[in-house]
Motif scaffolding. Structure first.
Motif, PDB file in Angstrom:
ATOM      1  N   SER A   1       0.501  -1.028  -0.317  1.00 52.73           N
ATOM      2  CA  SER A   1       0.324  -0.193  -0.092  1.00 52.73           C
ATOM      3  C   SER A   1       0.518   1.343   0.162  1.00 52.73           C
ATOM      4  O   SER A   1       0.807   2.032  -0.528  1.00 52.73           O
ATOM      5  N   ARG A   2       1.730   1.218   0.676  1.00 50.89           N
ATOM      6  CA  ARG A   2       2.967   2.419   1.161  1.00 50.89           C
ATOM      7  C   ARG A   2       3.297   2.276  -0.633  1.00 50.89           C
ATOM      8  O   ARG A   2       3.539   3.690  -0.764  1.00 50.89           O
TER       9      ARG A   2
ATOM     10  N   GLU B   1      10.886   2.397  -2.263  1.00 52.01           N
ATOM     11  CA  GLU B   1      10.534   3.555  -3.581  1.00 52.01           C
ATOM     12  C   GLU B   1      12.035   3.901  -4.223  1.00 52.01           C
ATOM     13  O   GLU B   1      11.557   4.357  -5.394  1.00 52.01           O
ATOM     14  N   THR B   2      13.145   3.813  -3.562  1.00 50.60           N
ATOM     15  CA  THR B   2      14.427   4.236  -4.795  1.00 50.60           C
ATOM     16  C   THR B   2      13.853   3.479  -5.610  1.00 50.60           C
ATOM     17  O   THR B   2      14.184   4.067  -6.847  1.00 50.60           O
ATOM     18  N   GLU B   3      14.074   1.620  -6.006  1.00 45.53           N
ATOM     19  CA  GLU B   3      14.057   1.465  -7.089  1.00 45.53           C
ATOM     20  C   GLU B   3      12.760   1.977  -8.248  1.00 45.53           C
ATOM     21  O   GLU B   3      12.986   2.276  -9.044  1.00 45.53           O
ATOM     22  N   ILE B   4      11.721   2.288  -7.050  1.00 43.87           N
ATOM     23  CA  ILE B   4      10.902   2.479  -8.486  1.00 43.87           C
ATOM     24  C   ILE B   4      10.836   4.133  -8.924  1.00 43.87           C
ATOM     25  O   ILE B   4      11.451   4.478 -10.370  1.00 43.87           O
ATOM     26  N   ASP B   5      11.561   4.813  -8.167  1.00 45.99           N
ATOM     27  CA  ASP B   5      12.695   6.211  -8.711  1.00 45.99           C
ATOM     28  C   ASP B   5      13.575   5.993  -9.734  1.00 45.99           C
ATOM     29  O   ASP B   5      13.037   6.571 -10.606  1.00 45.99           O
ATOM     30  N   GLU B   6      14.558   5.160  -9.563  1.00 49.39           N
ATOM     31  CA  GLU B   6      15.274   4.497 -10.672  1.00 49.39           C
ATOM     32  C   GLU B   6      14.698   4.176 -11.910  1.00 49.39           C
ATOM     33  O   GLU B   6      15.085   5.053 -13.170  1.00 49.39           O
ATOM     34  N   ALA B   7      13.435   2.595 -11.237  1.00 49.24           N
ATOM     35  CA  ALA B   7      13.547   2.149 -12.789  1.00 49.24           C
ATOM     36  C   ALA B   7      12.283   3.433 -13.358  1.00 49.24           C
ATOM     37  O   ALA B   7      12.123   3.865 -14.731  1.00 49.24           O
TER      38      ALA B   7
ATOM     39  N   ASP C   1       1.599   4.172  -2.863  1.00 49.51           N
ATOM     40  CA  ASP C   1       1.153   5.197  -3.320  1.00 49.51           C
ATOM     41  C   ASP C   1       2.294   5.345  -3.984  1.00 49.51           C
ATOM     42  O   ASP C   1       1.365   6.886  -4.837  1.00 49.51           O
ATOM     43  N   HIS C   2       3.132   5.856  -3.305  1.00 56.63           N
ATOM     44  CA  HIS C   2       4.298   6.211  -4.009  1.00 56.63           C
ATOM     45  C   HIS C   2       4.350   6.202  -5.183  1.00 56.63           C
ATOM     46  O   HIS C   2       4.561   7.374  -6.446  1.00 56.63           O
ATOM     47  N   LEU C   3       4.701   4.756  -6.301  1.00 59.98           N
ATOM     48  CA  LEU C   3       4.687   4.751  -7.519  1.00 59.98           C
ATOM     49  C   LEU C   3       3.046   4.986  -7.947  1.00 59.98           C
ATOM     50  O   LEU C   3       3.213   5.839  -9.543  1.00 59.98           O
ATOM     51  N   GLU C   4       2.188   5.469  -7.228  1.00 55.86           N
ATOM     52  CA  GLU C   4       1.001   6.191  -8.160  1.00 55.86           C
ATOM     53  C   GLU C   4       1.297   7.374  -8.437  1.00 55.86           C
ATOM     54  O   GLU C   4       0.943   7.896  -9.085  1.00 55.86           O
TER      55      GLU C   4
ATOM     56  N   GLY D   1      -2.126  -0.322  -6.075  1.00 58.07           N
ATOM     57  CA  GLY D   1      -1.452  -1.054  -5.517  1.00 58.07           C
ATOM     58  C   GLY D   1       0.591  -0.977  -5.748  1.00 58.07           C
ATOM     59  O   GLY D   1       0.873  -0.091  -6.450  1.00 58.07           O
ATOM     60  N   LEU D   2       0.548  -1.985  -6.155  1.00 63.02           N
ATOM     61  CA  LEU D   2       1.451  -1.963  -7.807  1.00 63.02           C
ATOM     62  C   LEU D   2       1.257  -3.149  -8.620  1.00 63.02           C
ATOM     63  O   LEU D   2       1.582  -4.183  -9.109  1.00 63.02           O
TER      64      LEU D   2
END
Ligand SMILES: Cc1ncc(COP(=O)(O)O)c(C=O)c1O
Length: 407
Positions: free
Chosen positions: A316-317, A386-392, A320-323, A343-344
């Protein structure tokens, strides 16, 4: 001939051999992966990729997860398979855990999503047969995808998948997703079950609306039709919830699951209510491999991570960041028409075919895929940070810039 090690073969050699001997049903990207770690994959050239697809929602704990690796190795060295002619310690435990998660008390284990759907369809027919009022019909949704075996294919709407294999199982009516009026008109006292994905996955990551879920409930209670929720893709934490049906206010009689459950080990299940279970007799259905020791240990490991390991809360957390990041991406690129998901599990609806973006992402070391032609789909491992999401997403942003520049 001695087996060549994976890394000693070039992708060209691998492609040539496959072209000669593999039945050509898949269009593969010209990349050979040989190793993974978390959300990262590595190819034969040692190139690193950020995997936002996790093998289409399967490698739920990421690649080479230490806990899952240990459990699989330990079980493989002890006992992998004995068949369903005998007991083993883990099938009951897994069923109990899934029952707690879903509210459905009984499980039938199989090896894939399509088999889970197949089992649900058969159990629905069997329920009505046992009651002495056989019902053969199913109501399914347009844009659905439930699998490739005959029963599952029969409730899958895509003509491209269906036509070459007709005639399929008769008695299936399709209604547009989220069209309550059409659904209420289609469900009758001949309907054995209504089958729906709470979030249509292959159909482009399209969640059903709570209003439509209410219409499903109404149609079912008016006619007695059972409700099958196909949560093969949306279930088991993917959307930030154990299952997405209850989020819509839907309480199915049967749920099909697969994909994430084994973290990459093939396992699926049909979860059924006591009412449905009461209609099933010994020998009604079976699977040689279904729920063997290895599959159950892997699934138990996944469920340990999901609840005790706190993965569900994390989804969930992090989701939310990915969204937020995806909506920001959509703000920068007019090519993105809509952002859908939970979610993911996310889909970016584009104004054009999604193939170019998927290709540009791949050349920048990000794995996503194209579904429903115009949708870029993201189903990263549930352990992504979240870091991996930002990089991707930085790399995905560059892919959109490249496609946008082409006009
Ligand atoms: C909702 C849904 N049901 C069923 C299936 C079929 O699963 P499998 O490919 O494991 O047979 C899929 C696969 O994508 C799916 O997304």
């Amino acid at each position: 001939m001695e087996m060549e090690t994976l890394t000693s073969q070039s992708t060209d050699e691998i492609r040539e051999r496959e072209a000669r001997h593999i039945l050509q049903t898949y269009k593969r990207a010209p990349i050979t992966f040989v190793r993974g770690q978390g959300v990262r994959l590595y190819d034969t050239e040692g190139r690193e990729y950020l995997d936002l697809l996790s093998g289409i929602g399967v490698a739920s704990l990421g690649h080479a997860h230490p806990g899952l690796t240990r459990v699989i190795a330990e079980q493989a060295g002890t006992l992998i398979h004995t068949s369903n002619l005998f007991y083993h310690p883990y099938q009951g435990q897994l069923a109990e855990r899934l029952s707690r998660l879903s509210g459905l008390p009984r499980a039938f284990f199989c090896n894939s999503g399509t088999e889970a759907v197949e089992a649900c369809l058969k159990f629905a027919r069997r329920y009505w047969h046992t009651r002495g009022e056989p019902r053969a019909e199913f109501v399914a949704l347009e844009n659905s995808f439930h699998g490739r075996t005959f029963g599952a294919l029969s409730v899958t709407s895509n003509e491209h998948y269906r036509t070459p294999f007709e005639p399929l199982v008769p008695g299936v009516r399709f209604v547009p997703a989220n069209d309550s009026k059409a659904l209420l008109a289609a469900v009758s006292s001949s309907t054995a079950a209504i089958i729906a994905e709470p979030v249509q996955g292959e159909g482009g990551v399209r969640p059903l609306t709570p209003a439509f879920a209410m219409a499903m409930t109404e149609a079912a209670s008016r006619t007695g039709a059972l409700i099958i929720a196909d949560e093969v893709q949306s279930g088991l934490g993917r959307t930030g919830y154990p299952f997405y049906a209850p989020v819509l206010g839907l309480h199915p009689d049967l749920i099909s699951i697969g994909k994430a459950l084994g973290g990459g080990v093939a396992v699926g299940a049909a979860l059924v209510s006591q009412k449905v279970a009461d209609g099933i007799a010994l020998g009604d259905h079976g699977s040689t491999y279904g729920g063997n020791l290895l599959a159950c240990r892997a699934a138990l490991c996944f469920l340990d991570e999901l609840d005790a390991g706190g993965l569900l809360g994390r989804v969930s957390r992090v989701g939310d960041h990915l969204e937020r990041q995806l909506r920001a991406l959509a703000g920068r690129h007019p090519l993105i028409k809509e952002v859908r998901g939970s979610g993911l599990m996310w889909g970016l609806e584009l104004t054009t075919d999604a193939a170019a973006v998927v290709q540009e992402a791949l050349t920048r070391g990000v794995i996503v895929n194209r579904t429903a032609e115009t949708v870029v789909r993201l189903l990263p491992a549930l352990v992504i940070t979240e870091t991996e999401i930002d990089e991707a997403l930085g790399r995905l942003d560059a892919a959109f810039v490249a496609v946008g520049a082409r006009g």
